[in-house]
Motif scaffolding. Structure first.
Motif: not given
Length: 426
Positions: A121-125, A130-135, A137-141, A210-211
């Protein structure tokens, strides 16, 4: 008069277990509804042209973890049924007294059910805002956190059970020692999760290169694209592990049935690699040559696996206690000894064996909703397979324990006869 701090008074003001359970369920439902609402609104914010591509990418990262979570839930149900019945699963799996019960397994699955969808949900939100870099990071973390929890060396988070699981995985990957029941039991389950490993490989590949949260990965010829040779290699890896286990068993026992079992797992290899050829040959050659060969290998693998499940893994002729609980209930009375149970499990196993073999095909990897549905069905097939496989193993253990005194008595008789014959010669 009792004081205000007396145990009876404190117990009276504490909430009841039923109230706490209902409160937790209510919080869980509120959380679930909130995640669904935020996720759906985030999807609607995206452009129509990129929505399908983005959903497919999000599905790729979180689909394997959702399937693993489902399998943990089902394993908890398996253990609950075993705890209610006569089969001693701790003895079957050679577990110590600190092994996880179904309660602990369900606790783990609850946390996984909360954490994985929350990250998704955080990734989608974040991506939709527009927060692509934060998005990205979600699955990576999430993947890093799961890896850390598994290998955490301190005595928290069920240390002994985690290391038993990791040791078993190591024994499966490198079958250099005698094969135990937990070794090949878990390896059989992993063959049902081959698609999970394939998606994990593609997800980690995208993270390393980094894709994440980009559409560069969608190019078929990219490092992590659909033409990657790593996809069929990862799909076939669980089957090769099980094949090597069978060969190791033959080396130790010299039983020919282990070679026949190895042959069964080898039939999955042409299914996977013939299908992968679609991305490396001309379309007319695929349709005229390789597709018929792939269909033939799929039929052979499905029927062989089905035959082995019914006649070898389950040995249905020896069942007498399946679903019989120590404390009979409506559930056990409904299922115990019913003939339709065996018709259902045989028929559904045949159908799902065929669909699972079809889903292993590399050329179907973009039909993600169909593949996900079939993967869920394969988890359910493996879930019911576990009941009959463990029951069959317990029948063997109890049968051998009854026969052991008799065999020992025969050995003693033979020794006495030998001594008698020796004395007579003297």
């Amino acid at each position: 008069m009792k004081s205000a701090s007396s145990p009876v008074h404190r117990a009276a003001i504490l909430p009841s277990p039923i109230f706490l359970w209902r409160f937790k369920v209510m919080l869980f439902l509120i959380w679930g509804i909130g995640c669904c609402k935020i996720g759906w609104e985030s999807v609607l914010r995206m452009g129509v042209d990129l929505r399908d591509l983005f959903l497919y990418e999000a599905f790729l990262y979180y689909n394997p973890l959702l399937l693993v979570t489902m399998m943990v839930w089902l394993w908890g149900v398996n253990l609950w049924v075993f705890s209610q019945g006569s089969a001693n699963y701790a003895k079957i799996f050679d577990l110590d007294q600190n092994h996880l019960t179904h309660h602990e397994i369900w606790k783990c699955s609850i946390w996984m059910t909360i954490i994985v969808p929350t990250s998704m949900t955080a990734y989608l939100y974040l991506y939709s805002h527009g927060e692509v870099s934060l998005a990205a990071s979600q699955p990576v973390l999430l993947y890093i956190a799961i890896a850390i929890v598994l290998i955490f060396p301190f005595d928290i988070f069920y240390l002994s059970s985690r290391y038993f699981f990791l040791r078993t995985l190591w024994r499966i990957a490198l079958p250099l020692q005698a094969i135990t029941f937990p070794d090949f039991f878990l390896a059989d389950i992993l063959t049902s999760m081959a698609k999970v490993f394939s998606d994990l490989e593609r997800s980690i590949c995208r993270m390393v290169h980094r894709q994440v949260a980009t559409i560069a990965w969608f190019e078929a010829d990219s490092v992590c694209g659909s033409h990657s040779i790593a996809i069929p290699l990862v799909l076939v890896f669980p089957y090769l592990c099980r094949l090597l286990q069978c060969l190791r068993q033959y080396k130790d026992t010299k039983e020919k049935t282990t070679l026949l079992n190895a042959l069964k797992y080898s039939t999955a290899v042409p299914v996977i690699f013939l299908s992968a050829l679609k991305y490396h040959v001309f379309p007319h050659k695929w349709s005229s040559v390789y597709r018929p060969l792939w269909l033939l290998s799929s039929v052979i693998n499905s029927l062989y696996s089905f035959y082995w499940d019914v006649t070898r893994d389950w040995d249905l002729s020896g069942f007498s206690r399946i679903f019989k609980f120590n404390k009979p209930s409506f559930f056990s009375n409904l299922l115990y000894g019913r003939q339709w149970i065996y018709f259902w499990v045989i028929g559904s196993n045949l159908i799902l064996r065929c669909t699972w073999t079809y889903k292993l095909s590399a050329h179907l990897r973009h039909n993600h909703l169909t593949v996900f549905a079939v993967a869920v069905l394969e988890m359910l097939r493996r879930f019911q397979w576990i009941f009959f496989r463990v029951e069959s193993e317990w029948n063997k253990i109890t049968k051998s324990s009854f026969q052991l005194p008799t065999s020992e008595m025969l050995k003693e008789d033979e020794k006495l006869k030998l001594l008698a014959s020796t004395n007579h010669d003297i």
